[in-house]
Enzyme design. Structure first.
Site, PDB file in Angstrom:
ATOM      1  N   GLU A 130      54.974  79.604  32.879  1.00 55.17           N
ATOM      2  CA  GLU A 130      55.158  78.851  34.135  1.00 55.17           C
ATOM      3  C   GLU A 130      54.710  79.798  35.239  1.00 55.17           C
ATOM      4  OE1 GLU A 130      59.259  77.286  34.448  1.00 55.17           O
ATOM      5  OE2 GLU A 130      59.486  78.029  32.416  1.00 55.17           O
ATOM      6  N   GLU A 132      53.748  80.988  38.932  1.00 54.24           N
ATOM      7  CA  GLU A 132      53.983  80.726  40.356  1.00 54.24           C
ATOM      8  C   GLU A 132      53.008  81.553  41.190  1.00 54.24           C
ATOM      9  OE1 GLU A 132      58.770  79.829  39.973  1.00 54.24           O
ATOM     10  OE2 GLU A 132      58.130  81.865  40.448  1.00 54.24           O
ATOM     11  N   GLU A 187      57.183  75.309  45.046  1.00 52.59           N
ATOM     12  CA  GLU A 187      58.299  76.174  44.652  1.00 52.59           C
ATOM     13  C   GLU A 187      59.246  76.379  45.843  1.00 52.59           C
ATOM     14  OE1 GLU A 187      60.302  77.714  42.850  1.00 52.59           O
ATOM     15  OE2 GLU A 187      59.532  77.131  40.878  1.00 52.59           O
ATOM     16  N   GLU A 194      53.889  76.100  41.831  1.00 58.11           N
ATOM     17  CA  GLU A 194      53.913  76.380  40.390  1.00 58.11           C
ATOM     18  C   GLU A 194      53.111  75.301  39.687  1.00 58.11           C
ATOM     19  OE1 GLU A 194      57.721  77.266  38.524  1.00 58.11           O
ATOM     20  OE2 GLU A 194      57.214  76.060  36.777  1.00 58.11           O
ATOM     21  N   ARG A 316      70.906  79.995  34.507  1.00 61.95           N
ATOM     22  CA  ARG A 316      69.557  80.433  34.829  1.00 61.95           C
ATOM     23  C   ARG A 316      69.465  81.856  35.366  1.00 61.95           C
ATOM     24  NH1 ARG A 316      65.447  76.464  35.505  1.00 61.95           N
ATOM     25  NH2 ARG A 316      66.229  74.525  34.690  1.00 61.95           N
ATOM     26  N   GLU A 333      63.072  81.302  26.674  1.00 65.42           N
ATOM     27  CA  GLU A 333      62.364  81.557  27.933  1.00 65.42           C
ATOM     28  C   GLU A 333      62.707  82.946  28.457  1.00 65.42           C
ATOM     29  OE1 GLU A 333      63.639  79.132  31.251  1.00 65.42           O
ATOM     30  OE2 GLU A 333      61.982  79.773  32.519  1.00 65.42           O
ATOM     31  N   ARG A 335      62.374  85.443  31.480  1.00 65.01           N
ATOM     32  CA  ARG A 335      62.154  85.183  32.905  1.00 65.01           C
ATOM     33  C   ARG A 335      61.657  86.375  33.715  1.00 65.01           C
ATOM     34  NH1 ARG A 335      64.625  80.721  34.977  1.00 65.01           N
ATOM     35  NH2 ARG A 335      65.356  81.830  36.821  1.00 65.01           N
TER      36      ARG A 335
END
Ligand code: GLN
Ligand code: MG
Ligand code: MG
Ligand code: MG
Length: 444
Positions: A130, A132, A187, A194, A316, A333, A335
Site C-alpha cells: 500500500e 503512500e 490519505e 494512496e 492498528r 501486514e 507496517r
C-alpha cells in the site's frame, strides 16, 4: 502474461514501438535504463546488450564493469504517456557478468535467490504493498515546493480533493500498463494519497513498485505537481508508508499457508512463526525497509506509523497487523516499510526474517490489544515490547551485526549498502541543521 520472444517482436511491430528501455535498479532501488532502438530487439532478446556498470551506485567491481542485461520477457509493457507512433516500451532486466553468472550487485537477483530458498522450503511468497505519497505544487521554474494543492483529509471527496484529477490519471495509466488497481484514496495529510494494486509473486510486485513510482512521478509532472515518496516530508503531519501485506502459498497445492480454520484466529503455525521471525529481526532489517535519515522521522508516535515491535489481529498501532480477511486472502501486514526502500531488497529481507521464524519455530509473544503508545516505558518493558531503531545510526548498527542480512543480501550488496549508509549518516551528523540554529543561536 507469459510472453515469448515472438510475442514481443510481434507486439512491437503491431504497436509501432520504436524504442525499448532496458531497466534495472541500483542498490538503493533507483531506476536506471539503457534505451535501444527497436532494430536492436533481436540482440536484446538474445541477452546480448552490454552496458558499463562502473558509474552505477553499488555496481562497481574492480576490473569488472562490463555487464550484460537479460530481460525478463514478462515485464514487457508500453509507456502509454509517450508519443504514438514511435512508442516506447520497456523490459526489466537481470544483470549478468560476462562469464554468464548473475551479478551479485543486482538487487533483483538477490530477491530471486531468496525466493528460490523459500521454494526449497515449500513456499511461494506473495506481496501486496500500500504505497503512500505526497503531491506538491511546483513553482514558476518547475521546482517542487512543500505546498500542497488541497486541504483534503482521509477519504475526502471532491471538490476538496483537488489532487483527484492527477490520481485518476495515474490509476488509468497504471491500468493501461496491466496493473490491477484495488483502491485509491486521499490519505490523512493534505496532499497525501494512496494507491493500492493487487498482490502478486514478490518478484513481480517489486517490479511493479518500481514501475508505480515512475508512473506516479511522470503523471504528477504532467499535472504541474511533484510526487514524492520521501517518507516524512513535513514535520507535524503523517508521513508516507508502504505497508507490506505478505502471504505464503504452499508449493504443493497452491493453498494459503497462513490459514488454519481450526486455530482461534484461523492462523497456521507457519503464520505465527513468520510473525515471530519478523519481530525477532525487525531491528536488523529496518535499514533495508527504512533506508533514509528521514525514514526515522516517520517512525515516531502520533502519526499512525509503527514505533514498537508488537503484533495484533485488530489494533492498528503495532508493527504487525493481521487484517480480518481469511481464506486465500489470509495475510500479515508489516507496517514499517516506507516507499523509499529498494523493494527487491526489502522483500528479500522480510522474507528471510519470516522464514527464519518458520525454520527455527520462533513463537511470537502474545498479541497486544491495548494502545501501546499510551503505555509507560515500564509497562512496555514489563511486557517485553521493544522498539524499532530510532535513527539511521541505530539501524546501521543493528544491520551491521546481522548475519541474516549479510546472508540474504550477499557480501557484495551488504558491504556496499552499509558503506553508503554510514557515509549518509556521517554527512547528516556533521551538518548544522535549522533546528539547532532556532534552538541555540540566540540562547547561547
Ligand atoms: N501514513 C501512515 C504511515 O506512515 C499510515 C496511515 C494509514 O494508512 N492508515 O504508515
Ligand atoms: Mg491502506
Ligand atoms: Mg494508508
Ligand atoms: Mg495498511
Amino acid at each position: 502474461k507469459n510472453y515469448t520472444k515472438e510475442d514481443i517482436i510481434r507486439i512491437c511491430k503491431e504497436q509501432d514501438v520504436k524504442f525499448i528501455r532496458l531497466q534495472f535498479v541500483d542498490i538503493f532501488g533507483i531506476l536506471k535504463n539503457v534505451a535501444v532502438p527497436v532494430e536492436q530487439l533481436e540482440a536484446v532478446l538474445n541477452n546480448e546488450i552490454m552496458f558499463d556498470g562502473s558509474s552505477i551506485e553499488g555496481f562497481v567491481r574492480i576490473q569488472e564493469s562490463d555487464m550484460y542485461l537479460r530481460p525478463d520477457l514478462n515485464t514487457f509493457t508500453i509507456f502509454p504517456w509517450r508519443p504514438t507512433p514511435n512508442k516506447v516500451a520497456r523490459l526489466i532486466c537481470d544483470v549478468y557478468l560476462p562469464d554468464g553468472t548473475p551479478f551479485p550487485g543486482c538487487p533483483r537477483g538477490v530477491l530471486k535467490k531468496m525466493l528460490k530458498k523459500a521454494e526449497e522450503m515449500g513456499f511461494k511468497f506473495y506481496v501486496g504493498p500500500e504505497i503512500e505519497f505526497f503531491l506538491f505544487l511546483t513553482d514558476e521554474n518547475g521546482n517542487p515546493t512543500l505546498q500542497t494543492h488541497d486541504k483534503g483529509g482521509y477519504f475526502d471527496l471532491a471538490p476538496v480533493d483537488l489532487g483527484e484529477d492527477a490520481r485518476r490519471d495515474m490509476v488509468l495509466t497504471l491500468e493501461e500498463m496491466g496493473f490491477e488497481i484495488e483502491a485509491s484514496h486521499h490519505e490523512v495529510a493534505p496532499g497525501q494519497h494512496e494507491i493500492d494494486f493487487k498482490y502478486d509473486d514478490a518478484l513481480y510486485t517489486a517490479d511493479n513498485v518500481v514501475t508505480f513510482k515512475l508512473v506516479v512521478k511522470t503523471i504528477a509532472q504532467r499535472h504541474g505537481l511533484h510526487a514524492t515518496f520521501m517518507p516524512k516530508p513535513i514535520f507535524g503531519i503523517n508521513g508516507s508508508g508502504m505497508h507490506t501485506n505478505m502471504s505464503l502459498a504452499r508449493v504443493s497445492d497452491g493453498k494459503n499457508a497462513f490459514l488454519d480454520p481450526n486455530d482461534k484466529l484461523q492462523l497456521s503455525k507457519e503464520a505465527y512463526y513468520f510473525i515471530g521471525g519478523l519481530m525477532k529481526h525487525a531491528r536488523e532489517f529496518a535499514l533495508v525497509t527504512n533506508p533514509l535519515v528521514n525514514s526515522y522521522k516517520r517512525l515516531v508516535p502520533g502519526y499512525e506509523a509503527p514505533v514498537y515491535i508488537a503484533w495484533s489481529p485488530r489494533n492498528r498501532s503495532p508493527l504487525i497487523r493481521v487484517p480480518a480477511k481469511r481464506g486465500q486472502a489470509t495475510r500479515v501486514e508489516l507496517r514499517c516499510p516506507d516507499p523509499s526502500a529498494n523493494p527487491y531488497l526489502a522483500f528479500a529481507a522480510v522474507l528471510a526474517a519470516g522464514l527464519d521464524g518458520i525454520k527455527n519455530k520462533i513463537e511470537p509473544p502474545e498479541p497486544i490489544e491495548e494502545n501501546i503508545f499510551i503505555m509507560t516505558d515500564e509497562e512496555r518493558a514489563k511486557r517485553g515490547i521493544g522498539s524499532l531503531p530510532g535513527s539511521l545510526e541505530e539501524a546501521i548498527k543493528e544491520f551491521e551485526n546481522s548475519q541474516l542480512m549479510r546472508e540474504t543480501l550477499g557480501d557484495h550488496i551488504f558491504e556496499k549498502y552499509l558503506e553508503a549508509k554510514k557515509l549518509e549518516w556521517d554527512d547528516y551528523r556533521t551538518k548544522v541543521h535549522q533546528w539547532e540554529i532556532d534552538a541555540y543561536l540566540t540562547k547561547y
